[in-house]
Design a protein around this motif. Structure first.
Motif, short mmCIF file in Angstrom:
data_model
loop_
_atom_site.label_atom_id
_atom_site.label_comp_id
_atom_site.label_asym_id
_atom_site.label_seq_id
_atom_site.Cartn_x
_atom_site.Cartn_y
_atom_site.Cartn_z
N GLY A 390 80.44 -30.67 -25.93
CA GLY A 390 81.34 -31.77 -26.29
C GLY A 390 81.02 -32.35 -27.65
O GLY A 390 80.10 -31.91 -28.35
N GLY A 391 81.80 -33.35 -28.02
CA GLY A 391 81.63 -33.97 -29.32
C GLY A 391 81.93 -33.03 -30.46
O GLY A 391 81.13 -32.90 -31.39
N PRO A 392 83.09 -32.31 -30.44
CA PRO A 392 83.34 -31.29 -31.46
C PRO A 392 83.52 -31.91 -32.85
O PRO A 392 83.92 -33.06 -33.00
N THR A 393 83.22 -31.09 -33.83
CA THR A 393 83.47 -31.50 -35.22
C THR A 393 84.89 -31.10 -35.57
O THR A 393 85.15 -30.04 -36.15
N SER A 394 85.82 -31.93 -35.18
CA SER A 394 87.24 -31.68 -35.43
C SER A 394 87.87 -32.99 -35.86
O SER A 394 87.35 -34.08 -35.58
N LEU A 395 89.02 -32.88 -36.51
CA LEU A 395 89.69 -34.09 -36.96
C LEU A 395 90.15 -34.96 -35.80
O LEU A 395 90.32 -36.17 -35.95
N ASP A 396 90.35 -34.33 -34.63
CA ASP A 396 90.69 -35.13 -33.45
C ASP A 396 89.53 -35.99 -32.98
O ASP A 396 89.72 -36.95 -32.24
N ASN A 397 88.31 -35.65 -33.40
CA ASN A 397 87.13 -36.36 -32.93
C ASN A 397 86.36 -37.01 -34.07
O ASN A 397 85.19 -37.36 -33.91
#
Length: 507
Positions: A390-397
């Motif tokens: 979890g906690g992805p490095t994505s613009l959603d997060n």
């Protein structure tokens, strides 16, 4: 020549009106007939003003418990937490919320006598706020003295000009008893906007008068010296000094004193006595809508996503730049593609996109920009031991937070949650003090650009339909039945409606 000093007069302890201000006396002063519509309106306004004072007192009473002593550095997080909660509740900034909490504490705790007069409706709200601003630099003992004196005045009846005059006297009498702030402590440089979003700002330099005058004289001397050399060079046909943009050579006249003073400050290097100044971490983005750049629209550009720039100024800036950066986003979401969850640090492209979509700190009510002093934050914490969990490095997060609020989130004083629709729900405090949901800023298109593009498309469809009707002969038949149609005057939607009901569509 003899010098004389005059002691400041002690302010009057009795500030009384000539006669009480009541509904009856108000009508008499205004020469209004009792029972008339004007008399009723004046009486209602008088009562509303006093009810507004009582309402404001209740508002301050609710705010006062949120005060936390500013002298204790260990309570800084508690102060920030409460300021943030009030900012969300009052739909204002955290700075304004902190100011209102301080105002409420000062009114209720330090100046209780005038607070009672406010609660009774005797002291107008504006008078009370003016008084609180006036005592801001006084000591607690002086505020108590001001509170005692003003509370004894005939606040329900004296006129506004009398209140202001007496207040100034009280404040001046208090200030003369205390040494004033050392001028050297006032040194500061601040940026001030014109307040009109016209692309103009001011750099305000504050300091002791001798230093400011010396700086102004040196600036004037430098500009006069440069102007003189430019004039001599023009007369002799020699190379022109300090002709930064070639305007002097092109126009055949020297730069003005104002232009030279500005250029000397703006275009020369700052001397830091050998201290190395780090290069900027990010480029400065001037975001120009493509229709504005093409001259088809005048939607303002933005400087670093915050400060509006007039369309003409943005086009002039674009003309001087050798490199342009195009920003491509997903047509539906306006976002970049996600990166694998195993990567902790976002790519430079993602950071630039975050700076465009989050030009200010993402915390509700925070006004700090994200160009400098801001950090990238994982909304759902990145799992360093098991990145795939979890906690992805994505613009959603991801979003950008001022470093102080980033630390605040790490301390679990605030908890953001990204919702499926892209909005963010913020919970402040533990246990929660307030919860709010902030909608997403999905892309860079403004409503005005979208409306312009939609209008252009509809106009194109209208012209296409007219051309097709002419080719099919339908336009000639309509003209025979209805007479000539002036397309500049006739409403296209109304004409289209008549055409669709009275004739079969040609396509």
């Amino acid at each position: 020549m003899e010098m004389m000093t005059v002691a400041a007069p002690r302010p009057s302890s009795r500030v009384r009106a000539r006669s009480p201000l009541t509904a009856e006396s108000l009508l008499s002063r205004g020469d209004l007939e009792a029972g008339s519509a004007d008399a009723a309106a004046i009486t209602r306004m008088m009562e509303r003003e006093r009810e507004e004072s009582r309402r404001h007192a209740r508002h301050l009473l609710d705010l006062a418990p949120f005060w936390i002593d500013h002298e204790d550095p260990d309570l800084a997080d508690d102060r920030e937490e409460r300021s943030l909660a009030i900012a969300i509740a009052l739909r204002t900034t955290t700075a304004a919320a902190a100011s209102r909490i301080r105002e409420a504490h000062r009114a209720f705790t330090e100046m209780p006598r005038t607070f009672e007069r406010l609660s009774a409706g005797d002291m107008p709200k504006d008078w009370h706020r003016r008084m609180l601003r006036a005592v801001g630099d006084l000591t607690p003992f002086q505020r108590e003295e001001v509170d005692r004196r003003i509370a004894a005045w005939d606040l329900a009846s004296i006129p506004a000009d009398r209140f202001r005059d007496e207040l100034r006297q009280v404040i001046a009498w208090c200030e003369r008893q205390e040494p004033r702030q050392c001028p050297e402590h006032s040194r500061d440089v601040t940026v001030e906007s014109s307040g009109r979003d016209d692309g103009v700002a001011s750099l305000r330099i504050t300091g002791p008068i001798p230093e400011i005058l010396s700086l102004a004289r040196r600036l004037d001397a430098a500009s006069r010296a440069v102007q003189t050399q430019q004039r001599h060079a023009l007369e002799q046909g020699a190379p022109i000094p300090f002709d930064l943009d070639g305007d002097v050579a092109r126009d055949g006249t020297t730069m003005s004193q104002a232009a030279l003073r500005y250029a000397i400050i703006h275009r020369t290097l700052l001397d830091t006595a050998g201290v190395e100044v780090p290069a900027p971490r990010h480029r400065v983005n001037v975001v120009i809508p493509v229709l504005t750049l093409m001259g088809l629209d005048d939607t303002p550009a933005t400087y670093d996503g915050i400060t509006p720039l007039p369309a003409a100024m943005s086009r002039a800036l674009a003309e001087t730049e050798p490199v342009w950066h195009r920003v491509f986003t997903d047509p539906l979401t306006g976002r970049f593609l996600e990166l694998p969850a195993q990567r902790y640090r976002p790519s430079p492209e993602m950071v630039e996109h975050l700076r465009l979509t989050t030009p200010r700190c993402a915390v509700p009510g925070c006004t700090k920009g994200t160009t400098d002093g801001a950090e990238n934050d994982h909304i759902e914490e990145f799992d360093h031991e098991h990145p795939e969990r979890g906690g992805p490095t994505s613009l959603d997060n991801l979003h950008r937070l001022h470093w102080g609020h980033h630390d605040f989130k790490t301390a679990r004083r605030i908890d953001p949650v990204r919702e499926p629709d892209g909005s963010t729900t913020w919970t402040v405090g533990s246990p929660p003090l307030v919860r709010t949901t902030v909608p997403p800023r999905l892309d860079l298109a403004t409503p005005r650009i979208a409306a312009a593009m939609t209008e252009s498309w509809e106009h194109y469809r209208w012209l296409s339909m007219m051309e097709e009707m002419e080719r099919c002969g339908e336009a000639a038949r309509i003209m025979q039945e209805w007479g000539p149609v002036d397309l500049e005057i006739e409403d296209p939607e109304e004409f289209d409606h008549r055409a669709r009901w009275d004739i079969d569509p040609p396509f």
